[in-house]
Enzyme design. Sequence first.
Site, PDB file in Angstrom:
ATOM      1  N   THR A   1       0.684  -1.367   0.110  1.00 34.91           N
ATOM      2  CA  THR A   1      -0.148   0.398  -0.217  1.00 34.91           C
ATOM      3  C   THR A   1       0.636   1.388  -0.085  1.00 34.91           C
ATOM      4  OG1 THR A   1       0.486   0.200   2.460  1.00 34.91           O
ATOM      5  CG2 THR A   1      -1.981  -0.578   0.425  1.00 34.91           C
ATOM      6  N   GLU A   2       2.138   1.532  -0.120  1.00 31.90           N
ATOM      7  CA  GLU A   2       2.948   1.813   0.578  1.00 31.90           C
ATOM      8  C   GLU A   2       2.401   3.517  -0.811  1.00 31.90           C
ATOM      9  OE1 GLU A   2       5.173  -0.929   2.144  1.00 31.90           O
ATOM     10  OE2 GLU A   2       3.963  -1.464   0.542  1.00 31.90           O
TER      11      GLU A   2
END
Length: 244
Positions: free
Chosen positions: A121-122
Site C-alpha cells: 500500500t506504500e
Amino acid sequence: MTLIARTRARAVETLSLDSPRNRNALSAALVGELADALTDAGKDTGVRAIVLTHTGNTFSAGADLKDPPPPEALVALLRQIIELPKPVVARVTGHVRAGGLGLLAACDIAAAATAATFAFTEVRIGVAPAVISLPLLPRTNPRALSRYYLTGERFDATEATATGLLTTCADDVDTALAPILEGLRKSAPDALAETKRLLTARVLEAFDRDAADLTALSARLFSSPQAREGLTAFLERRDPAWVV
C-alpha cells in the site's frame, strides 16, 4: 504491555505479534521486542525452529504511522531473521500490508490461510516499499511484483504463492505447516544452520549492497510533501489530492 507472545512445543518456539489494537503495526516498540525475542530463541539450544505468527485478524498492517521504527531498525530486524541460524517460518491467518510483507519475505518458509490478503500500500500514501525490497526482490517473481508494487492492489494467498511471497497456502494453514515443522524437527541443528546460510547468501548480498541507499530513500520519501499529504489523507479517511 508485552507485544510479543511466546510459546514452545517440541522445540518449536512460536512468537506471536500481539498488538491487535493497531493491527500489529510495526511500531518502534514492537520491532524492538521482536528483535529481542528472536535473539533469545536464536541462542536457546532447546529451540530447533521459530514460527512467526499473530493474534487478531491481521498479521501486520505495516509501519505504525504514529510510532514508526527508524528505517535502520527495520533493516536490522529483517537482516536478523535472515541471519538467524535457525529456520524462521511465517504462519499467516489474516491480512498483511506494506512492511508486514517484508517480514514474510525475510522468513525462510511462509504459509498462509487462503482467506489471507496482501497489498503493498506504500504508493497510495506517497512512499515506496524501499527497505522491505531487500528480502523481497531476491525472492519473488519480478513481473508479478511490479504489478503489485506499482498499483497497491490487494491480492490473495493463491497469487501470493505464485509470486514467491508465500511457500504454500491452504484453507487450514496448520495442516499445511504440520509436515514442514515435522521435517525441521527431524533435521540436525548444525545442518539446518549451514543449509540456511546457503539459501540466504544472495539475499544478504542485497543487504550489503543496497541497505544504505534504500534506508536513505525511505527517510527521504517519508519526509516528502506527497507523503505528508498521503498520511494526512489516510488518517482523515479521504482520498489524497493526486487521485484522479
